[in-house]
Design an enzyme around this catalytic site. Structure first.
Site, PDB file in Angstrom:
ATOM      1  N   ASP A  99       2.208  -1.072  11.962  1.00 44.09           N
ATOM      2  CA  ASP A  99       0.882  -1.199  11.145  1.00 44.09           C
ATOM      3  C   ASP A  99       0.562  -2.582  12.222  1.00 44.09           C
ATOM      4  O   ASP A  99      -0.689  -3.129  12.024  1.00 44.09           O
ATOM      5  CB  ASP A  99       0.943  -1.309  10.071  1.00 44.09           C
ATOM      6  CG  ASP A  99       0.488   0.235   9.525  1.00 44.09           C
ATOM      7  OD1 ASP A  99       0.357   1.253  10.474  1.00 44.09           O
ATOM      8  OD2 ASP A  99       0.893   0.890   8.392  1.00 44.09           O
ATOM      9  N   ARG A 137      -8.974  12.588  12.169  1.00 43.89           N
ATOM     10  CA  ARG A 137      -7.283  12.121  12.410  1.00 43.89           C
ATOM     11  C   ARG A 137      -6.612  13.917  12.225  1.00 43.89           C
ATOM     12  O   ARG A 137      -7.131  14.315  11.094  1.00 43.89           O
ATOM     13  CB  ARG A 137      -6.840  11.663  11.317  1.00 43.89           C
ATOM     14  CG  ARG A 137      -7.311   9.526  11.519  1.00 43.89           C
ATOM     15  CD  ARG A 137      -7.020   8.993  10.380  1.00 43.89           C
ATOM     16  NE  ARG A 137      -5.369   8.295  10.649  1.00 43.89           N
ATOM     17  CZ  ARG A 137      -4.644   7.377   9.664  1.00 43.89           C
ATOM     18  NH1 ARG A 137      -5.262   7.138   8.488  1.00 43.89           N
ATOM     19  NH2 ARG A 137      -3.597   7.812  10.407  1.00 43.89           N
ATOM     20  N   SER A 196       7.257   9.762  12.103  1.00 41.65           N
ATOM     21  CA  SER A 196       5.751   9.599  10.980  1.00 41.65           C
ATOM     22  C   SER A 196       6.676  10.079   9.432  1.00 41.65           C
ATOM     23  O   SER A 196       6.754  11.010   9.290  1.00 41.65           O
ATOM     24  CB  SER A 196       5.456  10.563  11.535  1.00 41.65           C
ATOM     25  OG  SER A 196       4.428  10.908   9.912  1.00 41.65           O
ATOM     26  N   LYS A 222       1.063  -1.093   0.185  1.00 38.78           N
ATOM     27  CA  LYS A 222      -0.370   0.278  -0.149  1.00 38.78           C
ATOM     28  C   LYS A 222       0.724   1.528  -0.233  1.00 38.78           C
ATOM     29  O   LYS A 222       0.811   2.079  -0.852  1.00 38.78           O
ATOM     30  CB  LYS A 222      -0.672   0.024   1.518  1.00 38.78           C
ATOM     31  CG  LYS A 222      -1.352   0.990   1.340  1.00 38.78           C
ATOM     32  CD  LYS A 222      -3.157   0.804   2.272  1.00 38.78           C
ATOM     33  CE  LYS A 222      -2.346   0.993   3.606  1.00 38.78           C
ATOM     34  NZ  LYS A 222      -2.189   3.092   4.433  1.00 38.78           N
TER      35      LYS A 222
HETATM   36  C1  S3P Z   1       2.497   4.485   6.035  1.00 37.35           C
HETATM   37  C2  S3P Z   1       2.945   5.274   7.691  1.00 37.35           C
HETATM   38  C3  S3P Z   1       2.733   4.976   8.684  1.00 37.35           C
HETATM   39  C4  S3P Z   1       1.562   3.610   8.588  1.00 37.35           C
HETATM   40  C5  S3P Z   1       0.436   3.800   7.521  1.00 37.35           C
HETATM   41  C6  S3P Z   1       0.948   4.533   5.755  1.00 37.35           C
HETATM   42  C7  S3P Z   1       3.269   4.888   5.103  1.00 37.35           C
HETATM   43  O1  S3P Z   1       1.656   5.800   9.241  1.00 37.35           O
HETATM   44  O2  S3P Z   1       0.610   3.496   9.399  1.00 37.35           O
HETATM   45  O3  S3P Z   1      -0.245   3.332   7.597  1.00 37.35           O
HETATM   46  O4  S3P Z   1       3.046   5.218   3.806  1.00 37.35           O
HETATM   47  O5  S3P Z   1       4.074   6.471   4.889  1.00 37.35           O
HETATM   48  P1  S3P Z   1       2.917   6.976  10.369  1.00 37.35           P
HETATM   49  O6  S3P Z   1       4.200   7.363   9.201  1.00 37.35           O
HETATM   50  O7  S3P Z   1       1.760   8.389   9.962  1.00 37.35           O
HETATM   51  O8  S3P Z   1       2.695   6.486  11.030  1.00 37.35           O
END
Ligand code: S3P
Length: 439
Positions: free
Chosen positions: A325, A129, A173, A26
């Site tokens: 996740d 969110r 993040s 994803k």
């Molecule tokens: C993601 C980063 C994560 C993850 C999300 C997808 C990404 O979130 O939980 O499902 O694609 O960079 P955070 O970066 O906010 O922790």
């Protein structure tokens, strides 16, 4: 997605056997579509994820002016982008659906488009969110974001000239890091992001692949606007976060042995698998490490999983971004492990598709688990199993729905998942793939 209520009951299963090709990733799919839309040359994308979240991204880039042409194979597209300065202004809001990644990435790009404006909105989960985490750095760069209560969708992005900044992320993040790096690609001067702890680096690898002058020195990543931005091709690897559900089921159901093919082994994504090894899981396959990491490609592996006893473990804050996740699955595995399993430093779970500390604890308690929430994680007492027999509500959260399915398979009395439809957000083929392994 809206709260739906298709229920599905998952009964205790016999061993999981056979092979599974991990569904497309994803995180890499979102990036492939967005970077292709920003590119000045057509990008050949293969193995793009066909799921609700990533389809929201394809639809968004189409509306912004990119041409998305499906190829012959499933997940194959040629995406002809509009270039760094080309996204089209839109009258109606961009609907990000359930996708936090799309919600956080687009404002980085759109915020620098002088004289144009957009509204971003999404489903009821998205409207809860926070976006202040991107609003703060983007405003420091000169952007104009007008959010409901300063921090929630729907919100307007009004394009302004951006300039580079040095931004120390308050939380690790990858979404926020990526947003600021993307803004740095349409800003004047140099943009630097300082990470408190490493998080997934798909953005950095893809931008490096595209020839962007992106540098990493210690905890700091810098980027400047490229003279020309163009990717050629992106092959999306298999998703370790989706495969994690089958891996957990195979570990828990006695006699299981499965092989997961084509799974991304990027070290920023496989923290869960390192945690599993520490819990005593028998896993074959070599995970990438920071020392062996490639700067511009995604390694894939075949992972062999054999059922076996587990022991409790403690997951500390620095490991959290690398397994973010999959932490709901750590909670479930902890129920079956010997001793105590603790996750701490994971307050981020509270701002995911649901408050995943609250929903995981509520869901597993309803199955008889001895799990308690803490402010920033949870503590599980291993009881050697899970009675089950209860209802687990997904609250519209895809990972909760799939957690309930795995809990049911490994339980004594089965688990009924209320809101199983949520799995379409990241993994529409989840139930079919699970059935294929338990046949
Ligand atoms: C993601 C980063 C994560 C993850 C999300 C997808 C990404 O979130 O939980 O499902 O694609 O960079 P955070 O970066 O906010 O922790």
């Amino acid at each position: 997605m809206s709260l739906t209520s298709r229920t599905a009951t998952f009964h205790p299963a016999g061993p999981l056997r056979g092979e599974l090709t991990a569904p497309a990733d994803k995180a890499v799919s979102h990036r492939a579509a967005i970077f292709a839309a920003m590119s000045e040359q057509p990008v050949h994308v293969t193995n793009y994820l066909d799921a609700a979240d990533t389809n929201s991204t394809l639809e968004a880039v189409r509306r912004l002016g990119a041409t998305v042409t499906p190829g012959a194979a499933p997940g194959e597209y040629v995406i002809a982008g509009v270039g760094l300065d080309g996204p089209r202004e839109l009258d109606a809001p961009i609907d990000v659906g359930n996708s936090g990644t799309l919600l956080r990435f687009l404002p980085g790009w759109l915020g620098g488009q002088v004289g144009r404006r957009w509204t971003l909105d999404g489903d009821e989960s998205i409207r809860r969110r926070p976006i202040d985490r991107i609003r703060v750095p983007l405003e420091q760069m000169g952007a104009d974001l007008r959010a409901r209560d300063g921090r929630l969708a729907p919100f307007d992005v009004v394009g302004r000239p951006l300039h580079g900044i040095t931004y120390a992320l308050p939380v690790a993040s990858a979404q926020v890091k990526s947003c600021v790096l993307i803004a740095g690609m349409v800003a004047a001067g140099e943009t630097a992001v300082v990470e408190p702890a490493p998080s997934r680096d798909h953005t950095e690898r893809l931008l490096t692949r595209a020839g962007v002058a992106l540098r990493r020195a210690g905890d700091t990543i810098t980027v400047t606007r490229p003279a020309r931005f163009g990717l050629d091709a992106v092959r999306v690897p298999g998703d370790p976060s989706s495969a994690a559900f089958h891996v957990a089921a195979a570990l828990l159901v006695p006699g299981s042995r499965i092989v997961v093919r084509d799974m991304a082994a990027n070290w920023g994504r496989v923290g869960f698998y390192s945690i599993l090894r520490r819990m005593g899981a028998e896993l074959g396959g070599e995970l990438e490490t920071p020392a062996t990491a490639s700067p511009d490609s995604e390694p894939v592996i075949d992972l062999e999983v054999v059922a076996g006893g587990l022991r409790g473990t403690t997951v500390e804050a620095d490991e959290v971004p690398l397994a973010i996740d999959e932490l709901p699955l750590v909670a479930l595995l902890g129920c079956f492990a010997e001793g105590e399993t603790v996750v701490r430093g994971a307050r981020e779970l509270r701002v995911k598709e649901t408050d995943r500390i609250a929903t995981v604890v509520e869901g597993l308690q309803a199955q008889g688990a001895r799990i308690e929430a803490t402010d920033d994680g949870f503590v599980v007492q291993g009881t050697g199993g899970l009675p089950g027999g209860g209802v687990m509500r997904s609250h519209g959260d895809h990972r909760l729905a799939m957690l309930g399915a795995v809990a049911g398979l490994a339980s004594r009395d089965g688990v009924t998942v209320d809101g199983m439809d949520a799995a379409v957000v990241s993994y529409p083929g989840f139930e079919a793939d699970l059935a294929g392994l338990t046949r």
